[in-house]
Write an enzyme that holds these catalytic residues in place. Structure first.
Site, PDB file in Angstrom:
ATOM      1  N   ASP A  23     -11.004 -39.001  29.501  1.00  0.00           N
ATOM      2  CA  ASP A  23     -10.250 -38.080  28.672  1.00  0.00           C
ATOM      3  C   ASP A  23     -10.993 -36.770  28.461  1.00  0.00           C
ATOM      4  O   ASP A  23     -10.426 -35.682  28.598  1.00  0.00           O
ATOM      5  CB  ASP A  23      -9.942 -38.723  27.320  1.00  0.00           C
ATOM      6  CG  ASP A  23      -9.049 -39.943  27.435  1.00  0.00           C
ATOM      7  OD1 ASP A  23      -8.524 -40.190  28.542  1.00  0.00           O
ATOM      8  OD2 ASP A  23      -8.891 -40.656  26.433  1.00  0.00           O
ATOM      9  N   TYR A  76      -8.508 -53.005  22.144  1.00  0.00           N
ATOM     10  CA  TYR A  76      -9.121 -52.183  23.200  1.00  0.00           C
ATOM     11  C   TYR A  76     -10.547 -52.677  23.458  1.00  0.00           C
ATOM     12  O   TYR A  76     -10.969 -52.856  24.605  1.00  0.00           O
ATOM     13  CB  TYR A  76      -9.118 -50.713  22.759  1.00  0.00           C
ATOM     14  CG  TYR A  76      -9.573 -49.726  23.808  1.00  0.00           C
ATOM     15  CD1 TYR A  76      -8.661 -48.974  24.536  1.00  0.00           C
ATOM     16  CD2 TYR A  76     -10.930 -49.523  24.056  1.00  0.00           C
ATOM     17  CE1 TYR A  76      -9.085 -48.048  25.481  1.00  0.00           C
ATOM     18  CE2 TYR A  76     -11.364 -48.605  25.000  1.00  0.00           C
ATOM     19  CZ  TYR A  76     -10.439 -47.880  25.702  1.00  0.00           C
ATOM     20  OH  TYR A  76     -10.862 -46.971  26.633  1.00  0.00           O
TER      21      TYR A  76
END
Length: 387
Positions: A175, A227
């Site tokens: 990201d 996650y």
């Protein structure tokens, strides 16, 4: 909000014009999901949606932060002392810019304070890297204001450290690198092991195609336990197979590797996804380089099935987007981002996008879901100085 508006608001807040204004975008990941923390391949591109920061230096060890439109933002200025910044001490949006300042100082860079006003159009919780945009815009501003001379990939690494350690979210490097390094009209083929990059031309409009982002408005939180469990499972798989990372398991040797994992079904599923997803990234790169853009559609759809069935991070809303889009003529569709909500992408002929959008909206209404936000994803420029 543009540079002029951000400058005006900064001046109102702090009583003087900022030394500069910077911007950093969110991103869409075309293919390569949950591969980045496994040293694998990813292929994001930058969105036109971006975080914009007006920034000036201070010399008194104070960091002042303000935002009126970021989720959790408040009318008042948040003031922090640099010498008291500590990992996981802040669960507000301010943790992202503060974490970058902390990471820069931890790396030995002399940051003595800053006044900051931030504005962002990157949707939060949509899997479009709103947090990375906040981190990268602050890192770029401080790098230039303090004359640090850091390369973009190093800025991305520091921003990842801010999110991993200071915020406490176990994200990979994709990201931040996408926000810092993407180029307009291209997708970024990134090897997350050595951070080598290739800009792959990705001009959909020239081929009569469009890529839609469907934000389901189902919120997710990367720092949540699910996650982290997936990442831990991948690390367990690598350890059981005796490799540094799942990147080292060859696609041709996948069946043999899975057989070695025995009856640990969860680890088998995670390993299978990562290895096949790396292969899908390589296939998409090859197809785009040979001009076969429409042929990437089925590869995207394969990726969604793997994320849904093996990694198990989809949700009913994401599956509904994909199923409805494919039933109404889309070339391919898949969820994008961390999962458990967020967004899906849909590749379609330009002439079909209105019909597809209507079909998806109607399917959500019929299912009792909140109507999603749909917009076109246009490969845009990475982080930059505006003024």
């Amino acid at each position: 909000m543009g540079a002029e508006q951000v400058t005006e608001r900064f001046t109102q807040l702090y009583g003087a014009r900022p030394e500069g204004v910077w911007a950093a975008p969110g991103r869409v990941n075309l293919i390569g999901e949950h591969t980045d923390y496994n040293d694998g391949f990813v292929m994001p591109f930058a969105l036109p949606h971006r975080a914009v920061a007006a920034v000036s230096r201070r010399t008194d060890g104070i960091l002042r932060l303000h935002s009126g439109d970021i989720e959790g933002g408040r009318a008042e200025i948040t003031e922090l002392r640099l010498d008291t910044l500590a990992p996981q001490s802040d669960d507000d949006w301010t943790a992202y810019p503060a974490g970058v300042v902390w990471a820069l100082r931890e790396a030995g860079h002399e940051i003595t304070g800053a006044d900051v006003h931030l504005s962002s159009t990157v949707p939060t919780g949509a899997g479009l890297s709103s947090s990375a945009a906040l981190e990268v815009v602050i890192a770029l501003a401080l790098d230039e204001l303090y004359g640090l001379g850091l390369q973009r990939w190093k800025l991305a690494r520091l921003c990842q450290r801010a999110e991993n350690v200071y915020v406490g979210a176990p994200t990979g490097i994709m990201d931040q690198t996408a926000s810092a390094c993407c180029e307009q009209g291209h997708a970024l083929f990134l090897d997350t092991r050595d951070l080598s990059q290739r800009q792959i031309p990705f001009d959909l409009a020239a081929e009569g195609l469009r890529l839609l982002v469907v934000d389901t408005q189902v919120k997710h939180a990367h720092s949540g336990g699910e996650y982290g469990k997936r990442r831990a499972g991948c690390e367990k798989g690598a350890a059981l197979l005796g490799v540094d990372a799942l990147r080292d398991v060859p696609y041709a040797g996948l069946d043999a590797a899975l057989a070695r994992l025995g009856d640990d079904e969860e680890v088998v599923r995670l390993v299978r996804h990562v290895v096949t997803e790396n292969h899908r990234v390589e296939r998409v790169v090859s197809l785009l380089r040979s001009g076969e853009t429409r042929a990437i559609g089925p590869v995207l759809t394969e990726g969604h099935a793997s994320l849904r069935d093996d990694f198990r991070i989809s949700c009913p809303e994401l599956d509904l987007v994909v199923d409805t889009a494919l039933a109404n003529g889309a070339l391919g569709a898949r969820m994008t981002g961390g999962g458990f909500g967020g967004s899906a992408i849909v590749l379609a002929e330009s002439t079909e996008t209105d019909t597809l959008t209507k079909a998806v909206e109607e399917s959500f209404t019929a299912s009792g879901f909140t109507v999603p936000r749909v917009f076109e994803a246009v490969p845009s420029t990475g982080a930059t100085r505006l003024t």
